[in-house]
Design an enzyme around this catalytic site. Sequence first.
Site, PDB file in Angstrom:
ATOM      1  N   LYS A 164       0.795  -1.156  -0.032  1.00  0.00           N
ATOM      2  CA  LYS A 164      -0.102   0.118  -0.098  1.00  0.00           C
ATOM      3  C   LYS A 164       1.023   1.295   0.264  1.00  0.00           C
ATOM      4  O   LYS A 164       0.547   2.282  -0.748  1.00  0.00           O
ATOM      5  CB  LYS A 164      -0.967   0.196   1.279  1.00  0.00           C
ATOM      6  CG  LYS A 164      -1.809   1.120   1.470  1.00  0.00           C
ATOM      7  CD  LYS A 164      -2.610   1.586   0.159  1.00  0.00           C
ATOM      8  CE  LYS A 164      -3.491   2.862   0.126  1.00  0.00           C
ATOM      9  NZ  LYS A 164      -4.659   2.630   1.008  1.00  0.00           N
ATOM     10  N   LYS A 232      -0.629  11.255   5.527  1.00  0.00           N
ATOM     11  CA  LYS A 232      -0.171  10.344   6.558  1.00  0.00           C
ATOM     12  C   LYS A 232       0.528   9.126   5.785  1.00  0.00           C
ATOM     13  O   LYS A 232       1.464   8.585   6.343  1.00  0.00           O
ATOM     14  CB  LYS A 232      -1.524  10.104   7.152  1.00  0.00           C
ATOM     15  CG  LYS A 232      -1.297   8.994   8.141  1.00  0.00           C
ATOM     16  CD  LYS A 232      -1.549   7.510   7.740  1.00  0.00           C
ATOM     17  CE  LYS A 232      -3.253   7.304   7.477  1.00  0.00           C
ATOM     18  NZ  LYS A 232      -3.468   6.037   6.946  1.00  0.00           N
TER      19      LYS A 232
END
Length: 285
Positions: A164, A232
């Site tokens: 990811k 983030k």
Amino acid sequence: MTKIGFIGLGIMGGPMAAHLVAAGHDVTGFDLSRASLDELVANGGGAAGSAQEAVSGAEVVITMLPNHPQVEAVVDEVAFGEGALLIDMSTIRPSTSIEIARKLTHVRVLDAPVSGGQTGAVQASLSIMVGGEERDFAAARPFLEVVGKTVVHVGPHGAGQVVKAANQLVVGGIYALVAEAIVLLEASGVDPKAGLDVLAGGLAASRVLDLKRESMIAREFQPGFRIDLHHKDMGIALDAARSADVALPVTNQIAALVAAARAQGYGSLDHSALLKVVENFAGRA
């Protein structure tokens, strides 16, 4: 029918939980938003008053939360049933996923972050990258295939989060380059729609061009995935690079652009709003 506890019913988790209900499962959800709980109930699911209530008696627990502190809080605060299957679909640090699997010895644990954004969640077309034991992946696959079209076991605990991170650095890079292409086309007096239509049909084609070129040209940045969250995620990518002891110079530049977007007040906008940052640098704002 499987009893599923679903924690985190935001713009991604809400549609995912609804798909699991539609597939015939008994889904009880928990979220801090009353509206999100009401929506799940309207779709045929159940609403819990706490994370523990959602987890109680569940054979499968799915978490879809903003960051590692929220995931860690759930892991620390709730009691999972012996042998329950915990599928964490949040995007968090690989090291956190590894630590959770180490800690929960009585629970089967997978890290299964997703790509596809809100559109993919609504359309049940997410790409899901899964880390953990092969046998646990086999048990989770029927549930994951309800919400995703591409479901791949990529390695041991934490591997899903590494993939990811790679996804997010690639997506961020493509957004930045598409933004620069738009600025170049417009500054040169070329119709950006015509230009990007051509690019989308050639070697430069991408899902970002397919889904976002028209909204970027129109400066429509309603969030499907917010700059704040991509910021983030770029931090996770940089942390993973440090852990792997590799230098990723372009990733560092993309992370700086995303951080600039946040600093310039665009954190609540879609990550395609990197165009605004590029325009500011180019003096085209």
